[in-house]
Design a protein around this motif. Structure first.
Motif, mmCIF file in Angstrom:
data_model
loop_
_atom_site.group_PDB
_atom_site.id
_atom_site.type_symbol
_atom_site.label_atom_id
_atom_site.label_comp_id
_atom_site.label_asym_id
_atom_site.label_seq_id
_atom_site.Cartn_x
_atom_site.Cartn_y
_atom_site.Cartn_z
ATOM 1 N N GLU A 75 -38.523 39.912 34.931
ATOM 2 C CA GLU A 75 -38.326 41.247 35.482
ATOM 3 C C GLU A 75 -38.218 41.187 37.002
ATOM 4 N N THR A 76 -39.101 40.403 37.633
ATOM 5 C CA THR A 76 -39.093 40.319 39.099
ATOM 6 C C THR A 76 -37.959 39.440 39.627
ATOM 7 N N LEU A 77 -37.227 38.792 38.699
ATOM 8 C CA LEU A 77 -36.072 37.998 39.121
ATOM 9 C C LEU A 77 -34.948 38.895 39.622
ATOM 10 N N GLY A 78 -34.958 40.134 39.151
ATOM 11 C CA GLY A 78 -33.984 41.101 39.653
ATOM 12 C C GLY A 78 -32.649 41.094 38.955
ATOM 13 N N ILE A 79 -32.485 40.275 37.903
ATOM 14 C CA ILE A 79 -31.224 40.188 37.181
ATOM 15 C C ILE A 79 -31.285 41.090 35.953
ATOM 16 N N ASP A 80 -30.206 41.796 35.702
ATOM 17 C CA ASP A 80 -30.135 42.681 34.537
ATOM 18 C C ASP A 80 -29.730 41.858 33.313
ATOM 19 N N LEU A 81 -30.714 41.396 32.559
ATOM 20 C CA LEU A 81 -30.465 40.503 31.432
ATOM 21 C C LEU A 81 -29.828 41.207 30.242
ATOM 22 N N SER A 82 -29.810 42.527 30.248
ATOM 23 C CA SER A 82 -29.211 43.255 29.132
ATOM 24 C C SER A 82 -27.732 43.560 29.382
ATOM 25 N N ALA A 83 -27.203 43.151 30.517
ATOM 26 C CA ALA A 83 -25.786 43.367 30.832
ATOM 27 C C ALA A 83 -25.004 42.073 30.599
ATOM 28 N N HIS A 98 -13.312 29.412 41.496
ATOM 29 C CA HIS A 98 -14.300 29.642 40.449
ATOM 30 C C HIS A 98 -15.211 30.779 40.895
ATOM 31 N N SER A 99 -15.384 31.760 40.035
ATOM 32 C CA SER A 99 -16.217 32.912 40.384
ATOM 33 C C SER A 99 -17.224 33.189 39.272
ATOM 34 N N PHE A 100 -18.463 33.455 39.677
ATOM 35 C CA PHE A 100 -19.545 33.787 38.757
ATOM 36 C C PHE A 100 -20.030 35.196 39.082
ATOM 37 N N LEU A 101 -20.016 36.073 38.094
ATOM 38 C CA LEU A 101 -20.464 37.452 38.270
ATOM 39 C C LEU A 101 -21.773 37.650 37.510
ATOM 40 N N VAL A 102 -22.820 38.047 38.243
ATOM 41 C CA VAL A 102 -24.149 38.225 37.664
ATOM 42 C C VAL A 102 -24.596 39.663 37.899
ATOM 43 N N GLY A 109 -35.173 40.935 44.032
ATOM 44 C CA GLY A 109 -35.582 39.770 43.254
ATOM 45 C C GLY A 109 -34.741 38.558 43.582
ATOM 46 N N PHE A 110 -33.420 38.742 43.654
ATOM 47 C CA PHE A 110 -32.547 37.641 44.032
ATOM 48 C C PHE A 110 -32.843 37.182 45.460
ATOM 49 N N PHE A 111 -33.082 38.140 46.353
ATOM 50 C CA PHE A 111 -33.341 37.813 47.750
ATOM 51 C C PHE A 111 -34.570 36.912 47.877
ATOM 52 N N THR A 140 -21.504 33.303 48.689
ATOM 53 C CA THR A 140 -22.426 34.052 47.837
ATOM 54 C C THR A 140 -22.511 35.463 48.392
ATOM 55 N N MET A 141 -22.129 36.440 47.566
ATOM 56 C CA MET A 141 -22.027 37.824 48.042
ATOM 57 C C MET A 141 -22.712 38.748 47.036
ATOM 58 N N TRP A 142 -23.369 39.791 47.536
ATOM 59 C CA TRP A 142 -24.043 40.712 46.624
ATOM 60 C C TRP A 142 -24.150 42.106 47.234
ATOM 61 N N ASN A 143 -24.328 43.068 46.310
ATOM 62 C CA ASN A 143 -24.662 44.436 46.708
ATOM 63 C C ASN A 143 -25.808 44.903 45.817
ATOM 64 N N ASP A 144 -25.947 46.177 45.590
ATOM 65 C CA ASP A 144 -27.098 46.668 44.833
ATOM 66 C C ASP A 144 -27.075 46.271 43.365
ATOM 67 N N ASP A 145 -25.880 46.084 42.762
ATOM 68 C CA ASP A 145 -25.840 45.841 41.317
ATOM 69 C C ASP A 145 -25.056 44.606 40.889
ATOM 70 N N THR A 146 -24.516 43.840 41.850
ATOM 71 C CA THR A 146 -23.686 42.689 41.487
ATOM 72 C C THR A 146 -23.951 41.509 42.422
ATOM 73 N N LEU A 147 -24.076 40.339 41.821
ATOM 74 C CA LEU A 147 -24.143 39.083 42.567
ATOM 75 C C LEU A 147 -22.894 38.283 42.235
ATOM 76 N N LEU A 148 -22.195 37.811 43.264
ATOM 77 C CA LEU A 148 -20.966 37.039 43.081
ATOM 78 C C LEU A 148 -21.079 35.708 43.804
ATOM 79 N N ILE A 149 -20.753 34.645 43.105
ATOM 80 C CA ILE A 149 -20.658 33.314 43.722
ATOM 81 C C ILE A 149 -19.222 32.841 43.537
ATOM 82 N N THR A 150 -18.525 32.591 44.622
ATOM 83 C CA THR A 150 -17.125 32.164 44.575
ATOM 84 C C THR A 150 -16.978 30.814 45.258
#
Length: 743
Positions: A75-83, A98-102, A109-111, A140-150
């Motif tokens: 939970e404190t990891l900050g990732i939405d595991l249900s998405a 290569h792009s990863f969308l989390v 939590g990610f921070f 590595t880029m992120w906002n309130d609801d998305t983490l992107l690694i390109t």
């Protein structure tokens, strides 16, 4: 047609409903898309169930350690595991992106996962935060609801590798680029780059160790070392080498079957700025290892010249016109600086491009639309009920973009694939793979879609017909597993030469032998496909029938009363897997002739209607029988005897008949039977309890490759799980097995 449109619309609608998440950020032109369905997975095993498993506890413990206790659960990891999670790859002008969308639930939590040094790199722009790793070409880029690694992988061009550049960079550009890369790359400095072994005798093996030092300001890692023909690199320093530390590369040259002057290249791949460095081994090979008269003269001349050069250097040591101030070498140094500047400037441009691409992905604002506008993707993925999916678009584009252009430049064009007609055979080929965890099994199903021509060749090859007589010699109660192939020898011999001709259509006849063995092209000319198919039709079945204890004779050594070794023969009992191999053939007469020749030569004996063949050093005898248009080969004398006299107890269910007969190939493993057949004396006492658990909690595994249906070839692997053992579904089954087997 209306039904097809309705089905496609429903699939699209289902995806859209579940895809208000991150799928809309995947562009329509993506070449590869992998989806991990968080909701589907957490419905099978909840987050709390995973956290309470041994794997989950180990994972949380490691996270807590790396974050100094700030992350104590998922939970404190900050990732939405249900998405849904996505990976996708784009190919454009020789660049793989290569792009990863989390999906994020709480970016704090990610921070917390970032180190202090990482946090110092963060840049802020509007609602976006990002950091750049210039060496890895990663953003590595992120906002309130998305983490992107390109991550971008760029194709090196010919000029970058071999140093031919346009020198239009200013001195200021050189200085700026030098400042940008200063202190970042390691530097691989060799004591010598060329080793001359002189004159040696043909057959001699020469070894030489190249010593080097990392004279840069960051850690050096050598990832590979390869040599040209005749040379090998038995060992090299592969561990991380800190600045100032040294390492070695051992090179071995075998002069067997070689003569005359030799020059071999060793290519070193590392994380230096140039990425590739080269070493050289040279010398001369003669029959007696003695240099020819001309060579001796050249050696003496070289020594004399060296002495003269040393004298000149000493006499001009303090002269402004010395070696080190020569205009030629100054020009070479200037060109090297310019090349370094160009690479550095190109890297900066590349990083700027990656940052802009990452911003575009985060916005999902594509003029051509998202991947949901790609009909091939939507049709392949279907309803989206799977736990994970993999989709690969046109293979031809991937093949071509995967090879740097500087490998080409030869007779057939700028790309080595230009010699192959990949577009004709592989154009339009795609792949879709789906992972499912059901209540009683876990499965991976893969679908290959081919173009018309390739499908035609594959249909000919896999248009086999399984011999029903095989089932007369198959008892599923005693077998541990089987492997079947259902191909057509006649179809293969007919289609394969055509496939090769299509592949090398653009290659002129005088050059064709460089790529295709002449025997391949003669198949269709010299062989009678129909006659060969009578000898071996193309269908075969290998059945493993448990384990048989066999008394094996072996040689060892004892010592007499004088402590001298004496050779003795002993026997021991070994468990040997029993097998029966069945091959369809119509040529019984040819088989009997071969056996008669073997009997005459003393390698074969005849017994009770079948033949026995002794294999040197093998712990068993091979028994062979021809019956019912089937060649039967087994290492069990009891089984082959029963097959010969018609008393073999056959038993095959419809499930196995279908798996074997209806597919081009199949593999079946009976896990329960296999574990029970492991001899107790082969298992340490400490592992017997775990082996018993495995035996009571495994079912079977089956793998099949179907026959061609139109342009589609399907393959599927299914792991069945036991019922009534407390495993609520197949994903929970894996976690339970890990809990039981991991200490």
């Amino acid at each position: 047609m209306k039904k097809v449109l309705l089905f496609t619309t429903l699939c699209f609608a289902t995806l859209v409903v579940s895809a208000q998440d991150l799928i809309s950020k995947v562009p329509k032109n993506a070449s590869v898309v992998i989806a991990l369905k968080g909701r589907n997975i957490t419905d099978l095993v909840s987050v709390s169930e995973f956290e309470n498993s041994k794997m989950g506890k180990m994972f949380i413990k490691e996270l807590s350690r790396k974050t100094d206790g700030s992350v104590t659960d998922l939970e404190t990891l900050g990732i939405d595991l249900s998405a849904n999670f996505y990976y996708f790859m784009e190919t454009e002008e020789g660049v793989f992106t290569h792009s990863f969308l989390v999906p994020l639930k709480d970016k704090r939590g990610f921070f917390s996962l970032l180190s202090e040094s990482d946090k110092e790199k963060i840049q802020y722009e509007g609602g976006l935060s990002y950091m750049v790793e210039s060496y890895d070409n990663m953003v590595t880029m992120w906002n309130d609801d998305t983490l992107l690694i390109t991550i971008a992988q760029e194709e090196s061009n010919y000029d970058d590798v071999y140093g031919y550049d346009d020198y239009d960079y200013t001195v200021e550009a050189v200085e700026e680029a030098a400042d940008a890369v200063a202190g970042y790359y390691p530097i691989l400095s060799f004591d010598e780059s060329t080793y001359n072994f002189g004159t040696i005798k043909e057959g001699d093996v020469v070894e030489h160790t190249f010593n080097f030092t990392n004279t840069g300001d960051s850690a050096l890692v050598i990832t590979d070392a390869k040599a040209s023909c005749g040379c090998t690199v038995p060992s090299f320093s592969s561990e991380e080498i800190a600045p100032g530390e040294s390492g070695t590369i051992l090179v071995k040259f075998d002069s067997s079957n070689k003569s005359g002057s030799q020059s071999k290249t060793v290519t070193i791949t590392s994380n230096t700025e140039n990425e590739v460095e080269r070493l050289y081994i040279e010398g001369t090979i003669t029959e007696d290892g003695v240099a020819e008269v001309e060579e001796v003269a050249e050696i003496i001349e070289d020594i004399y010249v060296d002495e003269i050069e040393e004298t000149v250097i000493e006499s001009t040591e303090y002269d402004d016109s010395s070696y080190y101030n020569d205009d030629y070498y100054e020009e070479q140094d200037r060109k090297r600086e310019i090349r370094a500047a160009k690479r550095a400037a190109d890297r900066l441009v590349s990083l700027a491009s990656i940052i802009e691409k990452a911003k575009k992905i985060m916005k999902g604002s594509y003029a051509e639309g998202s991947i949901l506008k790609n009909s091939s993707y939507v049709k392949s993925i279907g309803s989206g009920k799977d736990e994970a999916t993999v989709w690969v678009n046109d293979f031809t584009a991937l093949y071509r973009d995967a090879i740097p252009s500087y490998f080409g430049g030869g007779y057939y064009g700028d790309n080595p694939y230009d010699m192959f007609n990949f577009d004709r055979l592989y154009g339009g080929m795609s792949l879709t793979s789906k992972l499912n965890f059901d209540d009683t099994n876990a499965s991976i199903k893969t679908v290959y879609t081919m173009n018309d021509e390739m499908a035609e060749y594959q249909r000919a090859i896999y248009n086999g017909k399984m011999n029903k007589n095989f089932f007369k010699y198959f008892n599923e109660d005693s077998m541990n597993g089987y492997f079947s192939i259902n191909t057509s020898t006649e179809g293969t011999l007919s289609a394969y030469p055509k496939l090769v001709d299509a592949m090398f259509e653009g290659v002129e006849k005088e050059h064709l032998e460089d790529f295709v063995p002449i025997a391949t092209r003669l198949i269709s000319i010299l062989l009678d496909e129909e006659a060969i198919a009578k000898v071996v039709r193309g269908d075969m079945l290998l059945v493993m029938n448990g384990v048989e204890n066999v008394e094996v004779t072996y040689t060892t050594y004892d010592y007499d009363e004088n402590y001298e070794s004496i050779e003795v023969t002993k026997t021991k009992t070994e468990p040997i897997p029993k097998f029966i191999l069945m091959v369809t053939s119509e040529e019984k007469e040819i088989f009997n002739r071969i056996m008669k020749i073997g009997i005459k030569e003393g390698a074969v004996t005849a017994e009770n209607g079948f033949y026995q063949v002794e294999i040197p050093d093998a712990p068993f005898t091979v028994n062979m029988l021809f019956k019912d248009n089937t060649l039967l080969i087994s290492n069990s004398k009891a089984d082959i005897t029963a097959m010969s006299n018609g008393t073999y107890n056959a038993k095959v269910s419809g499930r196995h008949k279908k798996l074997i007969s209806k597919n081009a190939g199949s593999i079946y493993i009976n896990g329960k039977s296999l574990t029970k057949d492991i001899p107790e004396d082969m298992v340490p006492n400490s592992y017997r309890e775990k082996l018993d658990y495995i035996s009571n909690n495994v079912e079977d595994l089956e793998f099949r490759v179907g026959k061609m249906k139109g342009n589609v070839l399907e393959g599927e692997m299914i792991l069945n799980t036991p019922e009534g053992k407390g495993h609520k579904n197949s994903l929970a089954y894996f976690l339970n097995m890990i809990d039981a087997l991991v200490d």
